[in-house]
Design a protein around this motif. Structure first.
Motif, PDB file in Angstrom:
ATOM      1  N   VAL A   1      42.007  46.121  51.512  1.00 42.67           N
ATOM      2  CA  VAL A   1      43.472  45.915  51.076  1.00 42.67           C
ATOM      3  C   VAL A   1      43.398  44.404  50.201  1.00 42.67           C
ATOM      4  N   ALA A   2      42.516  43.635  50.431  1.00 48.55           N
ATOM      5  CA  ALA A   2      42.359  42.152  49.657  1.00 48.55           C
ATOM      6  C   ALA A   2      42.079  42.425  48.449  1.00 48.55           C
ATOM      7  N   PHE A   3      41.199  43.441  48.052  1.00 52.07           N
ATOM      8  CA  PHE A   3      40.566  43.623  46.829  1.00 52.07           C
ATOM      9  C   PHE A   3      41.790  44.280  46.108  1.00 52.07           C
ATOM     10  N   ALA A   4      42.545  45.296  46.833  1.00 49.47           N
ATOM     11  CA  ALA A   4      43.713  45.938  46.053  1.00 49.47           C
ATOM     12  C   ALA A   4      44.718  44.982  45.635  1.00 49.47           C
ATOM     13  N   ALA A   5      44.954  43.789  46.312  1.00 51.66           N
ATOM     14  CA  ALA A   5      46.170  42.676  46.021  1.00 51.66           C
ATOM     15  C   ALA A   5      45.387  42.027  44.820  1.00 51.66           C
ATOM     16  N   LEU A   6      44.109  41.900  44.823  1.00 57.17           N
ATOM     17  CA  LEU A   6      43.326  41.070  43.879  1.00 57.17           C
ATOM     18  C   LEU A   6      43.282  41.675  42.570  1.00 57.17           C
TER      19      LEU A   6
ATOM     20  N   LEU B   1      42.536  30.017  44.470  1.00 53.68           N
ATOM     21  CA  LEU B   1      41.068  30.512  43.947  1.00 53.68           C
ATOM     22  C   LEU B   1      39.883  30.227  44.915  1.00 53.68           C
ATOM     23  N   GLY B   2      40.014  29.033  45.627  1.00 51.27           N
ATOM     24  CA  GLY B   2      38.972  28.607  46.565  1.00 51.27           C
ATOM     25  C   GLY B   2      38.915  29.859  47.614  1.00 51.27           C
ATOM     26  N   ALA B   3      40.176  30.222  48.016  1.00 47.52           N
ATOM     27  CA  ALA B   3      40.032  31.008  49.202  1.00 47.52           C
ATOM     28  C   ALA B   3      39.719  32.496  48.898  1.00 47.52           C
ATOM     29  N   VAL B   4      39.987  33.111  47.494  1.00 46.25           N
ATOM     30  CA  VAL B   4      39.464  34.293  47.108  1.00 46.25           C
ATOM     31  C   VAL B   4      38.097  34.057  46.950  1.00 46.25           C
ATOM     32  N   THR B   5      37.408  33.286  46.457  1.00 47.62           N
ATOM     33  CA  THR B   5      36.111  33.089  46.303  1.00 47.62           C
ATOM     34  C   THR B   5      35.407  33.291  47.672  1.00 47.62           C
ATOM     35  N   GLY B   6      35.954  32.402  48.587  1.00 47.61           N
ATOM     36  CA  GLY B   6      35.177  32.418  50.192  1.00 47.61           C
ATOM     37  C   GLY B   6      35.437  33.857  50.587  1.00 47.61           C
ATOM     38  N   PHE B   7      36.533  34.380  50.432  1.00 45.24           N
ATOM     39  CA  PHE B   7      37.108  35.578  51.226  1.00 45.24           C
ATOM     40  C   PHE B   7      36.231  36.925  50.664  1.00 45.24           C
ATOM     41  N   LEU B   8      36.254  36.870  49.431  1.00 46.79           N
ATOM     42  CA  LEU B   8      35.889  38.198  48.873  1.00 46.79           C
ATOM     43  C   LEU B   8      34.500  37.929  48.118  1.00 46.79           C
ATOM     44  N   GLY B   9      33.658  36.919  47.945  1.00 43.50           N
ATOM     45  CA  GLY B   9      32.525  36.588  47.391  1.00 43.50           C
ATOM     46  C   GLY B   9      32.527  36.599  45.857  1.00 43.50           C
ATOM     47  N   VAL B  10      33.481  36.739  45.306  1.00 44.54           N
ATOM     48  CA  VAL B  10      33.658  36.405  43.849  1.00 44.54           C
ATOM     49  C   VAL B  10      33.825  35.290  43.363  1.00 44.54           C
ATOM     50  N   GLY B  11      33.216  34.607  42.204  1.00 42.91           N
ATOM     51  CA  GLY B  11      33.443  33.379  41.448  1.00 42.91           C
ATOM     52  C   GLY B  11      34.892  33.029  41.244  1.00 42.91           C
ATOM     53  N   GLY B  12      35.602  34.104  40.921  1.00 40.30           N
ATOM     54  CA  GLY B  12      37.190  33.613  40.591  1.00 40.30           C
ATOM     55  C   GLY B  12      37.439  33.317  39.357  1.00 40.30           C
ATOM     56  N   GLY B  13      36.413  33.315  38.349  1.00 36.36           N
ATOM     57  CA  GLY B  13      36.736  32.905  37.267  1.00 36.36           C
ATOM     58  C   GLY B  13      37.718  33.851  36.379  1.00 36.36           C
ATOM     59  N   PHE B  14      37.597  35.239  36.772  1.00 33.84           N
ATOM     60  CA  PHE B  14      38.606  36.108  36.122  1.00 33.84           C
ATOM     61  C   PHE B  14      40.088  35.635  36.283  1.00 33.84           C
ATOM     62  N   LEU B  15      40.609  34.738  37.518  1.00 33.86           N
ATOM     63  CA  LEU B  15      41.825  34.387  37.732  1.00 33.86           C
ATOM     64  C   LEU B  15      41.880  32.680  37.289  1.00 33.86           C
ATOM     65  N   ALA B  16      40.655  32.223  37.483  1.00 33.37           N
ATOM     66  CA  ALA B  16      40.672  30.868  36.824  1.00 33.37           C
ATOM     67  C   ALA B  16      41.002  30.641  35.456  1.00 33.37           C
ATOM     68  N   VAL B  17      40.418  31.488  34.766  1.00 28.65           N
ATOM     69  CA  VAL B  17      40.737  31.402  33.200  1.00 28.65           C
ATOM     70  C   VAL B  17      42.246  31.599  32.934  1.00 28.65           C
ATOM     71  N   PRO B  18      42.866  32.724  33.223  1.00 20.70           N
ATOM     72  CA  PRO B  18      44.230  33.043  33.224  1.00 20.70           C
ATOM     73  C   PRO B  18      45.044  31.668  33.585  1.00 20.70           C
ATOM     74  N   ALA B  19      44.709  31.064  34.866  1.00 19.30           N
ATOM     75  CA  ALA B  19      45.348  29.795  35.357  1.00 19.30           C
ATOM     76  C   ALA B  19      45.480  28.844  34.347  1.00 19.30           C
ATOM     77  N   LEU B  20      44.242  28.423  33.941  1.00 20.41           N
ATOM     78  CA  LEU B  20      43.736  27.277  33.169  1.00 20.41           C
ATOM     79  C   LEU B  20      44.579  27.258  31.971  1.00 20.41           C
ATOM     80  N   VAL B  21      44.456  28.554  31.257  1.00 18.13           N
ATOM     81  CA  VAL B  21      45.210  28.723  30.066  1.00 18.13           C
ATOM     82  C   VAL B  21      46.655  28.740  30.133  1.00 18.13           C
TER      83      VAL B  21
END
Length: 250
Positions: free
Chosen positions: A102-107, A142-162
């Motif tokens: 479910v978490a991956f679907a939301a992501l 983003l930190g929560a996503v990284t810890g929970f799903l084991g992904v670095g989160g850059g695919f969400l970090a870049v849009p957030a930073l931009v």
């Protein structure tokens, strides 16, 4: 031999994405480890953090040398994500697979929305001051996503930073790598005491190929204009979102 080849090819692709786009590769590492290399979900998320951390550090050095790194923004963004990453990393190992699905679907839905936002023609790149509230909220999530799903989160970090913090695309890519590195290290620290054994005969060549791919991705990104790089990232992000949704539905 087949496993080794798959690990090398997958690692190279993920490294290219991380080095060139500052994200997108890490979220592909988990399904690659599970479906191509036979890792369990728990093993895959931990192995992904190892791969992403080492690859991001490598790519980060090159981007920092070129001046494509907003240190203040990145450190603030990452600092508030350390505790959420560690807490989520500790909790993730005790949750059923259905919850992770479910978490991956939301992501995937978030990734698709972020990609569409970046493709809007009205978007204008800016390098204005950092908004601490926005940076803090985005960094914690983003930190929560990284810890929970084991992904670095850059695919969400870049849009957030931009889109939220208004960094130019090239600086967002480099800054994203700093955030990924710190969050991934925090999540790894939370999982260090679990006693999980990884298949280093697969993880090691996977990581080595990713590191080499990251250098190639970084060199390739230097030849692409900022706006083109932004649109390329958005299309890759849409593809990642579609892949994740298809995986959840299947």
């Amino acid at each position: 031999m087949t496993t080794l080849v798959l690990a090398l090819v997958a690692g190279a692709i993920i490294g290219l994405a991380l080095g060139g786009l500052g994200g997108g590769g890490s979220v592909l590492a988990v399904p690659a480890l599970i479906y191509l290399l036979g890792f369990t979900p728990a093993e895959a998320t931990t192995a992904s953090l190892v791969i992403v951390t080492l690859t991001s550090v490598t790519a980060l050095v090159g981007h920092a040398r070129d001046g494509n790194l907003a240190w203040r923004t990145g450190l603030l963004f990452a600092a508030v994500g350390i505790v959420p990453a560690m807490v989520a990393g500790a909790v993730a190992g005790h949750l059923p697979q259905a919850a992770l699905t479910v978490a991956f679907a939301a992501l995937a839905a978030l990734a698709a929305l972020a990609a569409l936002r970046m493709l809007r023609p009205a978007h204008v790149e800016m390098s204005g001051d950092v908004n601490p509230v926005k940076a803090g909220a985005a960094g914690a999530g983003l930190g929560a996503v990284t810890g929970f799903l084991g992904v670095g989160g850059g695919f969400l970090a870049v849009p957030a930073l931009v889109g939220v913090l208004r960094l130019p695309m090239r600086r967002a890519v480099g800054t994203s790598l700093l955030v990924i590195t710190i969050n991934s290290l925090a999540a790894l620290g939370a999982r260090a005491g679990t006693g999980m054994q990884l298949d280093w005969a697969v993880v090691a060549p996977f990581t080595a190929a990713a590191i080499l791919g990251a250098w190639d991705g970084k060199r390739l990104a230097k030849k692409i204009k900022g706006k083109t790089l932004q649109r390329l990232f958005a299309y890759v992000l849409l593809a990642v979102a579609a892949f994740m949704l298809a995986d959840v539905i299947a």
